[in-house]
Design a protein around this motif. Structure first.
Motif, mmCIF file in Angstrom:
data_model
loop_
_atom_site.group_PDB
_atom_site.id
_atom_site.type_symbol
_atom_site.label_atom_id
_atom_site.label_comp_id
_atom_site.label_asym_id
_atom_site.label_seq_id
_atom_site.Cartn_x
_atom_site.Cartn_y
_atom_site.Cartn_z
ATOM 1 N N ILE A 88 0.858 -1.189 0.000
ATOM 2 C CA ILE A 88 0.000 0.000 0.000
ATOM 3 C C ILE A 88 0.895 1.241 0.000
ATOM 4 C CG2 ILE A 88 -1.715 1.289 1.298
ATOM 5 C CD1 ILE A 88 -2.650 -1.370 2.469
ATOM 6 N N PRO A 89 0.798 2.112 -1.001
ATOM 7 C CA PRO A 89 -0.141 2.026 -2.124
ATOM 8 C C PRO A 89 0.365 1.159 -3.275
ATOM 9 C CG PRO A 89 1.085 4.070 -2.264
ATOM 10 C CD PRO A 89 1.544 3.387 -0.997
ATOM 11 N N LYS A 90 1.629 0.714 -3.198
ATOM 12 C CA LYS A 90 2.185 -0.114 -4.253
ATOM 13 C C LYS A 90 3.192 -1.069 -3.635
ATOM 14 C CE LYS A 90 5.723 3.360 -5.327
ATOM 15 N NZ LYS A 90 6.308 4.230 -6.378
ATOM 16 N N PRO A 91 3.600 -2.121 -4.353
ATOM 17 C CA PRO A 91 4.569 -3.079 -3.810
ATOM 18 C C PRO A 91 5.874 -2.408 -3.388
ATOM 19 C CG PRO A 91 3.527 -3.978 -5.771
ATOM 20 C CD PRO A 91 3.078 -2.537 -5.672
ATOM 21 N N LYS A 92 6.399 -2.842 -2.241
ATOM 22 C CA LYS A 92 7.623 -2.250 -1.702
ATOM 23 C C LYS A 92 8.732 -3.277 -1.517
ATOM 24 C CE LYS A 92 5.100 1.269 0.961
ATOM 25 N NZ LYS A 92 4.873 1.825 2.323
ATOM 26 N N GLY A 93 8.486 -4.521 -1.958
ATOM 27 C CA GLY A 93 9.430 -5.582 -1.683
ATOM 28 C C GLY A 93 10.826 -5.324 -2.197
ATOM 29 N N ARG A 94 10.953 -4.881 -3.427
ATOM 30 C CA ARG A 94 12.280 -4.670 -4.007
ATOM 31 C C ARG A 94 13.029 -3.558 -3.277
ATOM 32 N NH1 ARG A 94 13.006 -7.735 -8.320
ATOM 33 N NH2 ARG A 94 11.165 -8.603 -9.354
ATOM 34 N N ALA A 95 12.302 -2.508 -2.893
ATOM 35 C CA ALA A 95 12.940 -1.434 -2.131
ATOM 36 C C ALA A 95 13.393 -1.939 -0.765
ATOM 37 C CB ALA A 95 11.978 -0.265 -1.977
ATOM 38 N N MET A 96 12.597 -2.820 -0.161
ATOM 39 C CA MET A 96 12.986 -3.400 1.124
ATOM 40 C C MET A 96 14.205 -4.292 0.965
ATOM 41 S SD MET A 96 9.391 -4.310 3.040
ATOM 42 C CE MET A 96 10.268 -4.904 4.482
ATOM 43 N N PHE A 97 14.226 -5.108 -0.088
ATOM 44 C CA PHE A 97 15.385 -5.972 -0.328
ATOM 45 C C PHE A 97 16.665 -5.138 -0.413
ATOM 46 C CE2 PHE A 97 12.427 -9.092 -2.758
ATOM 47 C CZ PHE A 97 12.027 -9.654 -1.558
ATOM 48 N N LYS A 98 16.568 -4.001 -1.107
ATOM 49 C CA LYS A 98 17.735 -3.137 -1.257
ATOM 50 C C LYS A 98 18.153 -2.544 0.082
ATOM 51 C CE LYS A 98 19.474 0.813 -3.911
ATOM 52 N NZ LYS A 98 19.167 1.800 -4.989
ATOM 53 N N THR A 99 17.196 -2.023 0.832
ATOM 54 C CA THR A 99 17.483 -1.411 2.129
ATOM 55 C C THR A 99 18.110 -2.411 3.095
ATOM 56 O OG1 THR A 99 15.700 0.201 1.878
ATOM 57 C CG2 THR A 99 16.443 -0.258 4.123
ATOM 58 N N LEU A 100 17.606 -3.639 3.077
ATOM 59 C CA LEU A 100 18.066 -4.671 4.012
ATOM 60 C C LEU A 100 19.326 -5.390 3.540
ATOM 61 C CD1 LEU A 100 14.553 -6.132 4.902
ATOM 62 C CD2 LEU A 100 15.962 -4.628 6.317
ATOM 63 N N GLY A 101 19.814 -5.024 2.366
ATOM 64 C CA GLY A 101 21.066 -5.601 1.886
ATOM 65 C C GLY A 101 20.934 -6.896 1.121
ATOM 66 N N TYR A 102 19.692 -7.319 0.817
ATOM 67 C CA TYR A 102 19.495 -8.613 0.168
ATOM 68 C C TYR A 102 20.112 -8.679 -1.225
ATOM 69 C CZ TYR A 102 16.024 -10.146 3.666
ATOM 70 O OH TYR A 102 15.386 -10.536 4.816
ATOM 71 N N GLU A 103 20.306 -7.520 -1.865
ATOM 72 C CA GLU A 103 20.910 -7.543 -3.197
ATOM 73 C C GLU A 103 22.322 -8.135 -3.163
ATOM 74 O OE1 GLU A 103 20.581 -3.562 -4.668
ATOM 75 O OE2 GLU A 103 18.474 -3.808 -5.265
ATOM 76 N N LYS A 104 22.986 -8.054 -2.016
ATOM 77 C CA LYS A 104 24.309 -8.679 -1.860
ATOM 78 C C LYS A 104 24.195 -10.193 -1.935
ATOM 79 C CE LYS A 104 25.967 -4.920 1.105
ATOM 80 N NZ LYS A 104 26.398 -4.551 2.481
ATOM 81 N N LEU A 105 23.083 -10.743 -1.438
ATOM 82 C CA LEU A 105 22.858 -12.188 -1.528
ATOM 83 C C LEU A 105 22.633 -12.602 -2.977
ATOM 84 C CD1 LEU A 105 20.492 -12.641 1.548
ATOM 85 C CD2 LEU A 105 22.940 -13.155 1.418
ATOM 86 N N ARG A 106 21.968 -11.748 -3.715
ATOM 87 C CA ARG A 106 21.785 -12.001 -5.150
ATOM 88 C C ARG A 106 23.129 -11.965 -5.868
ATOM 89 N NH1 ARG A 106 19.240 -7.103 -7.891
ATOM 90 N NH2 ARG A 106 21.419 -6.451 -7.566
ATOM 91 N N ASP A 107 23.931 -10.944 -5.567
ATOM 92 C CA ASP A 107 25.200 -10.765 -6.271
ATOM 93 C C ASP A 107 26.249 -11.790 -5.863
ATOM 94 O OD1 ASP A 107 23.966 -8.572 -7.411
ATOM 95 O OD2 ASP A 107 24.903 -7.118 -6.055
ATOM 96 N N ASN A 108 26.287 -12.153 -4.575
ATOM 97 C CA ASN A 108 27.345 -13.041 -4.070
ATOM 98 C C ASN A 108 26.998 -14.521 -4.137
ATOM 99 O OD1 ASN A 108 28.789 -10.720 -3.467
ATOM 100 N ND2 ASN A 108 28.130 -10.676 -1.325
ATOM 101 N N TYR A 109 25.701 -14.847 -4.046
ATOM 102 C CA TYR A 109 25.305 -16.256 -3.987
ATOM 103 C C TYR A 109 24.303 -16.653 -5.071
ATOM 104 C CZ TYR A 109 27.391 -16.092 0.707
ATOM 105 O OH TYR A 109 28.247 -15.958 1.765
ATOM 106 N N GLY A 110 23.918 -15.722 -5.916
ATOM 107 C CA GLY A 110 22.964 -16.047 -6.974
ATOM 108 C C GLY A 110 21.549 -16.247 -6.486
ATOM 109 N N VAL A 111 21.216 -15.703 -5.320
ATOM 110 C CA VAL A 111 19.878 -15.855 -4.762
ATOM 111 C C VAL A 111 18.885 -15.024 -5.577
ATOM 112 C CG1 VAL A 111 18.431 -15.408 -2.742
ATOM 113 C CG2 VAL A 111 20.745 -16.322 -2.442
#
Length: 430
Positions: A88-111
């Motif tokens: 609400i009002p729109k999906p926030k998951g990707r912004a949360m992933f970035k804030t929480l550092g999850y993009e490092k898991l994507r880059d380092n482990y292919g998650v």
């Protein structure tokens, strides 16, 4: 029959403590290297505008990172992290992933990182009703459920079984909060359809009066893990001072599966549960006559009756409920309010004798559309209503709120957590 095993480990650091928890319960025993593994944390929401204390509200990134590292070390390569945060009002998951550092898991482990709100859902038949479940969840071979050790003001506790509600689309989440049925009797059915192979409860923090950031967090320093989801939740509930038989959805789920909720039927390895058991309050206290929070009464607020929420109040309106209370408090100038009642959810019917009736949210508006007891309706039709909508609508009744007071409140609840007391944002912002 052997007892289900639950490990309870004192948290020292994310990697070694989680390793110990998984080894004690043999958590990865049934996993195969070819399996598609979905990790489901609790990332219910984030605020990108005002201070947001995540302690006890969402899963710590430290534990998520440790889990991915362990899985990678064990040879697992097909790993997805998925969640359906409040959109609400729109999906926030990707912004949360970035804030929480999850993009490092994507880059380092292919998650792979998936916001369910942006993906596809499939309708699943649960017998008496149907719910739309994220496609990625249904495609997984194994789900690792990674909830938080927290209370819930509608369900008493929010642990593994409750965390699965985040796999639903918005319409199905709202359906669970029904007019004619209990919330406790809907989402537990998900557990019977999904391949949840491991539950790890993140108890670094625990949250009183949850599930949101307006509750109060405590440092708990525990990790709880099991291949048996019900047993894990039973132990988690005990650690917060609740017998599972007193928790509606745990009792209901146990009944569905011919199980009991007796702690004696569980083999606990690691820490002594009784040593760490402490009561964590789940509920906000209301006046006996149901006219508002006790805090309103203490401040001498009169002329206003805010009926206490029930479990038909959806997550969206639940999120806006506390801001609504703060806005009403900001409008109090020492004089009685102009004889106002506030109703919400799908069950609350406006009472006679009030000059103004605030219908908080679309469901309350629909239910009370032709209510003859309403003299003057202040209809907040948003789903959920916004603070701005509330602010403007209340002016009609001569009630003037101050948004700056809400901003001050948000800073207050953030600033009460001090790093020197163990509230380290580094556990989240990796």
């Amino acid at each position: 029959m052997s007892k289900p095993v639950v490990s309870v480990v004192a948290y020292k650091d994310p990697y070694h403590s989680l390793r110990e928890a998984l080894e004690l319960c043999d958590g990865l025993r049934d996993f195969d290297k070819s399996h598609k593994i979905l990790i489901k944390p609790n990332l219910v929401s984030w605020d990108f505008e005002l201070p947001f204390p995540p302690f006890g509200v969402i899963t710590t990134s430290a534990v998520v990172f440790a889990l991915v590292r362990i899985l990678h070390e064990e040879g697992f390569r097909n790993i997805t992290i998925g969640e359906g945060p409040l959109a609400i009002p729109k999906p926030k998951g990707r912004a949360m992933f970035k804030t929480l550092g999850y993009e490092k898991l994507r880059d380092n482990y292919g998650v792979e990182l998936i916001d369910f709100n942006e993906d596809k859902f499939e309708e699943v038949d649960f017998g008496n009703f149907k719910l739309s479940v994220a496609r990625k969840v249904l495609e997984a071979d194994k789900i690792i459920n990674l909830p938080v050790l927290k209370t819930h003001n509608q369900c008493k506790v929010s642990l593994g079984i409750k965390n699965l509600k985040g796999c639903l689309n918005r319409k199905s989440k709202m359906f669970c909060h029904g007019k004619d049925w209990s919330l406790d009797h809907t989402f537990p059915h998900l557990m019977r359809k999904l391949p949840v192979a491991l539950t790890v409860i993140d108890g670094i923090f625990t949250l009183a009066k949850g599930p949101g950031h307006t509750g109060y967090a405590y440092r708990k320093n525990l990790l709880i893990a099991s291949r048996d989801a019900l047993a894990c939740d039973v132990v988690g509930a005990e650690l917060m001072g609740y017998r599972a038989a007193e928790v509606g959805h745990l009792k209901y789920f146990a009944g569905l599966n011919n199980r009991d909720t007796d702690l004696a039927g569980i083999e606990i390895r690691g820490e002594d549960v009784e040593k760490h058991r402490s009561y964590i309050d789940y509920d906000w206290e209301w006046t006996v006559d149901d006219t508002g929070p006790i805090g309103f009464q203490r401040r001498g607020i009169t002329g206003l009756a805010i009926r206490k929420y029930d479990d038909s109040l959806c997550t969206g309106c639940s999120t806006m409920y506390n801001p609504m209370l703060i806005m009403f408090m900001s409008a109090f100038k020492g004089k009685p309010f102009p004889n106002v009642e506030v109703v919400s959810g799908k069950r609350q019917v406006a009472s006679p004798g009030f000059d103004y009736t605030v219908l908080f949210g679309r469901c309350a508006c629909v239910l009370n559309k032709n209510n003859p007891d309403i003299k003057k309706a202040i209809a907040l039709k948003g789903c959920p209503p916004s603070i701005q909508e509330l602010d403007e609508a209340l002016k009609e009744a001569g009630i003037f709120c101050d948004y700056n007071e809400y901003v001050k409140y948000r800073h207050y609840i953030f600033n009460r957590y001090k790093k020197e007391d163990g509230f380290d944002l580094g556990l989240y912002l990796m």
